[in-house]
Scaffold this active site. Structure first.
Site, PDB file in Angstrom:
ATOM      1  N   TYR A  54     -46.544  25.116  31.529  1.00 48.96           N
ATOM      2  CA  TYR A  54     -45.204  25.232  30.947  1.00 48.96           C
ATOM      3  C   TYR A  54     -44.689  26.661  31.045  1.00 48.96           C
ATOM      4  CZ  TYR A  54     -41.443  25.212  27.490  1.00 48.96           C
ATOM      5  OH  TYR A  54     -40.221  25.363  26.849  1.00 48.96           O
ATOM      6  N   LYS A  79     -41.379  28.258  33.266  1.00 48.76           N
ATOM      7  CA  LYS A  79     -40.281  29.005  32.655  1.00 48.76           C
ATOM      8  C   LYS A  79     -40.150  30.406  33.263  1.00 48.76           C
ATOM      9  CE  LYS A  79     -38.674  25.825  30.018  1.00 48.76           C
ATOM     10  NZ  LYS A  79     -37.294  25.308  30.207  1.00 48.76           N
ATOM     11  N   THR A  95     -36.211  20.106  18.276  1.00 46.01           N
ATOM     12  CA  THR A  95     -35.873  18.949  19.113  1.00 46.01           C
ATOM     13  C   THR A  95     -37.148  18.153  19.368  1.00 46.01           C
ATOM     14  OG1 THR A  95     -36.326  20.007  21.259  1.00 46.01           O
ATOM     15  CG2 THR A  95     -34.149  20.391  20.287  1.00 46.01           C
TER      16      THR A  95
END
Length: 330
Positions: free
Chosen positions: A205, A209, A242
């Site tokens: 991850y 990014k 989220t």
């Protein structure tokens, strides 16, 4: 696979997350200024059906933009369109299917959009996955690098000509790419971009990014050299409440449930910097920035490595199957 190779990326990611949460505890979210209406401008928002993407699409619609929500769920996409239309009485909101785990789908999306004959003034590369278990996209890429980075890389490349045609000296077209503070602990291994040698969802991850920031900076260099009226910036939304966190371990899930209301940003707050980058008059003609909480911020040292930027660009073109000087018109 050694225990250390698994544990260290986890510790790095959670350390970065803790630093961001402490900042958010003592600093208010960036308040969006009132922007002038931007009727006639067209914006694509990937992942625009929920979370930060939805709030970004919703606010840009309020400014009078024609919004294209791009996502892989027809039901979620149409529901988002319905809600935005009901709130704004704004008819220029629509959904087009886009699956960023499929290069074929990216090509289909771009063809579908170009067939509409619309200009394109804003591209918000927002969609993403986080800490998913080891799995691959339809094209065989590790999912973080495939969806978060390579899917958006191809999408941006295929839409560049449209963006260049739509931008002008008085009003540049804009590319906004959502990265993350985790890029600060990202390590890009171009020999193992697919994380085959030692898989860690946290490492993968963070790497994806970091790749997005490197891509943003290198693309801006090329656009500036060409004299194109297109700018590209990377944004960091902070730690936002989220469903992106659905894959974190159960102790972290429990802790999130306890502190999210106090420390996490809301999706609307998380979207503020994306909206700012897409619409702020003071950013007209300004590109190659990393924006956090509405401010230009220094990104990771590795992100400024021009040789790494160039090598990543070349490798990415090869992986998605397009030449570096792609000029195909659909």
């Amino acid at each position: 696979m050694s225990v250390i190779s698994v544990v260290i990326p986890v510790l790095k990611v959670y350390y970065i997350g803790l630093k961001v949460l402490l900042y958010q505890l003592f600093n208010k979210s960036f308040p969006l200024p009132v922007f002038p209406k931007q009727n006639g401008r067209v914006a694509i928002v990937t992942g625009g059906a929920k979370g930060i993407g939805y709030e970004t699409a919703r606010h840009l619609a309020r400014l009078g933009m024609h919004i294209i929500i791009a996502g892989n769920s027809e039901n979620e996409g149409q529901e988002a369109v319905k809600r935005i239309k009901e709130e704004n009485l704004h008819q220029n909101v629509e959904f087009i299917h886009l699956d960023l785990t499929s290069l074929k789908s990216v090509h289909w999306f771009v063809k579908t959009f170009n067939d509409r004959g619309l200009p394109l003034h804003i591209l918000v590369n927002n969609a993403g996955v986080m800490l998913v278990p080891e799995r691959t996209t339809q094209d065989g890429f590790e999912e973080h690098i495939g969806l978060n980075y390579l899917g958006h890389f191809l999408l941006t490349k295929l839409l560049l000509d449209k963006l260049k045609q739509s931008g002008c000296q008085e009003s540049s077209a804009r590319i906004v790419t959502v990265s993350s503070a985790t890029h600060y602990c990202g390590e890009l291994d171009l020999e193992d971009l697919q994380s085959c040698s030692c898989y860690s969802s946290h490492r993968a991850y963070a790497q994806s990014k970091l790749a997005l920031v490197l891509f943003t900076y290198y693309l801006q260099q090329r656009l500036t050299a060409e004299g194109s009226h297109v700018t590209t910036n990377a944004v960091d939304p902070g730690v936002v409440n989220t469903d992106l966190y659905q894959n974190i371990c159960w102790p972290a899930q429990l802790l999130k449930g306890l502190v999210a209301g106090l420390l996490f940003r809301t999706p609307e707050e998380g979207a503020s910097t994306s909206i700012y980058a897409a619409a702020a008059p003071e950013l007209e003609g300004v590109g190659g920035c990393y924006l956090y909480n509405g401010q230009r911020t220094k990104s990771a040292d590795a992100s400024y490595d021009e040789e790494l930027q160039s090598r990543l660009w070349t490798l990415s073109c090869s992986l998605v199957g397009i030449p570096e000087q792609h000029r195909k018109a659909y």
